[in-house]
Design an enzyme around this catalytic site. Structure first.
Site, PDB file in Angstrom:
ATOM      1  CG  ASP A 244      -2.238   6.831  -8.702  1.00 13.42           C
ATOM      2  OD1 ASP A 244      -2.228   7.970  -9.203  1.00 13.42           O
ATOM      3  OD2 ASP A 244      -2.136   5.796  -9.378  1.00 13.42           O
TER       4      ASP A 244
ATOM      5  CG  ASP B 186      -9.182 -14.070   4.454  1.00 15.01           C
ATOM      6  OD1 ASP B 186      -9.492 -14.929   5.301  1.00 15.01           O
ATOM      7  OD2 ASP B 186      -8.036 -13.995   3.963  1.00 15.01           O
ATOM      8  N   GLY B 187     -13.290 -12.077   3.316  1.00 14.27           N
ATOM      9  CA  GLY B 187     -14.239 -10.972   3.236  1.00 14.27           C
ATOM     10  C   GLY B 187     -15.384 -11.133   4.223  1.00 14.27           C
TER      11      GLY B 187
ATOM     12  CB  ALA C  66       1.270   5.500  -8.758  1.00 11.94           C
TER      13      ALA C  66
ATOM     14  CG  HIS D 186     -18.827  -7.969   5.496  1.00 10.16           C
ATOM     15  ND1 HIS D 186     -17.950  -8.192   4.450  1.00 10.16           N
ATOM     16  CD2 HIS D 186     -19.686  -7.009   5.053  1.00 10.16           C
ATOM     17  CE1 HIS D 186     -18.267  -7.411   3.431  1.00 10.16           C
ATOM     18  NE2 HIS D 186     -19.310  -6.693   3.769  1.00 10.16           N
TER      19      HIS D 186
ATOM     20  NE  ARG E 195       2.998  18.332  -4.938  1.00 11.98           N
ATOM     21  CZ  ARG E 195       3.728  18.832  -3.948  1.00 11.98           C
ATOM     22  NH1 ARG E 195       4.642  18.067  -3.356  1.00 11.98           N
ATOM     23  NH2 ARG E 195       3.549  20.066  -3.532  1.00 11.98           N
TER      24      ARG E 195
ATOM     25  CG  ASN F  89      -7.204  -7.028   5.846  1.00 12.87           C
ATOM     26  OD1 ASN F  89      -6.674  -7.703   6.724  1.00 12.87           O
ATOM     27  ND2 ASN F  89      -7.717  -7.563   4.752  1.00 12.87           N
ATOM     28  CD  GLU F  90      -6.497  -3.195   3.019  1.00  8.61           C
ATOM     29  OE1 GLU F  90      -7.722  -3.318   2.761  1.00  8.61           O
ATOM     30  OE2 GLU F  90      -5.711  -4.160   3.038  1.00  8.61           O
TER      31      GLU F  90
END
EC number: 2.7.1.23
Length: 264
Positions: free
Chosen positions: A150, A45-46, A185, A50, A148, A122-123
């Site tokens: 991560d 998938d990588g 988080a 690309h 607020r 993807n994201e």
């Protein structure tokens, strides 16, 4: 038909690339890395990600298909032993085109007037290099919350099985024209509150993020990364463009989800 073949770069993938290229030329297809009608990726998938970014300016003219030389992927779904079958399909069979939505990310800056526009398969994630991310979140032009924590992850439906899932986001069928916002988080106490749940926004809704703390921001766009301290806002919405897959056989999405995360 014009084609190009990309490889992850390892020995197995390179050898398979040569084989695919040889077979396709024997069938009379034309190798064209500039304006291909079909892009064949060999790796995982990588490798597919690309290739998508390499040819993102040709999305209306180009289809993608992936062969995996490692673990079965959501984009690279053909096996190495199926190469001959795939080549015959490409050369002889009219294929079905399946289109899936993409994410449009527009980054605006304090230190220059022009904005930067990106397409994401993807994201997109927003973090800081140190400390917590603090940013106002607007949805459809209206203030929603001050986040607020991560960071935030904004994913496409086809990317919902990646980082988004690890953050507790929902798995969406890739045909849904939507995007999903998942928290990393978040800080929730008597003073600071966020919604605390993933949000799924439809195609006509826009999410605008406005950083409030003056720190180096890190924005990832699939495998790409940007670091900048002068980011004014980050706007995300479902893009008008779509990614096009060459489909030669039925490929049930939920079956792939089961095989990837549950097993037989």
């Amino acid at each position: 038909m014009r084609y190009t073949v990309t490889s992850r770069g390892d020995d197995t993938s390179n050898a398979l690339r040569k084989k695919v290229d040889k077979y396709l030329k024997e069938f009379g297809l034309t190798e064209d890395s500039e304006t291909p009608e079909i892009v064949i990726t060999i790796g995982g998938d990588g490798t597919f990600l690309h290739a998508f970014h390499q040819y993102s300016n040709l999305l209306s003219e180009t289809c993608f298909v992936g062969i995996h030389t490692g673990h079965l992927g959501f984009y690279a779904d053909w096996k190495p032993e199926e190469v001959e079958k795939l080549v015959i399909h490409i050369a002889k069979t009219p294929f079905q085109v399946v289109e899936y939505p993409l994410l449009e990310v527009v980054v605006r800056h304090y230190d220059r007037p022009q904005s930067d526009r990106y397409l994401v398969l993807n994201e997109c994630t927003i973090k800081t290099l140190e400390g917590s991310l603090v940013c106002d979140v607007e949805i459809k032009g209206e203030p929603f919350e001050t986040f607020r924590g991560d960071g935030l992850c904004i994913s496409t439906p086809s990317g919902s099985t990646a980082y988004n899932k690890a953050l507790g986001g929902a798995i969406l069928h890739p045909s849904l024209a939507s995007m999903q916002i998942a928290e990393m988080a978040s800080i929730n106490n008597r003073v600071y509150r966020t919604v605390g749940s993933p949000l799924i926004l439809p195609q006509h809704h826009t999410c605008l993020l406005k950083p409030l703390n003056e720190v180096d921001m890190q924005i990832t766009l699939d495998h790409k990364s940007i670091v900048d301290q002068c980011i004014k806002s980050i706007q995300c919405r479902v893009a008008e463009e779509k990614v096009r897959f060459a489909r030669f056989r039925p490929l049930p999405f939920w079956k792939r989800v089961k095989e990837s995360f549950i097993g037989e």
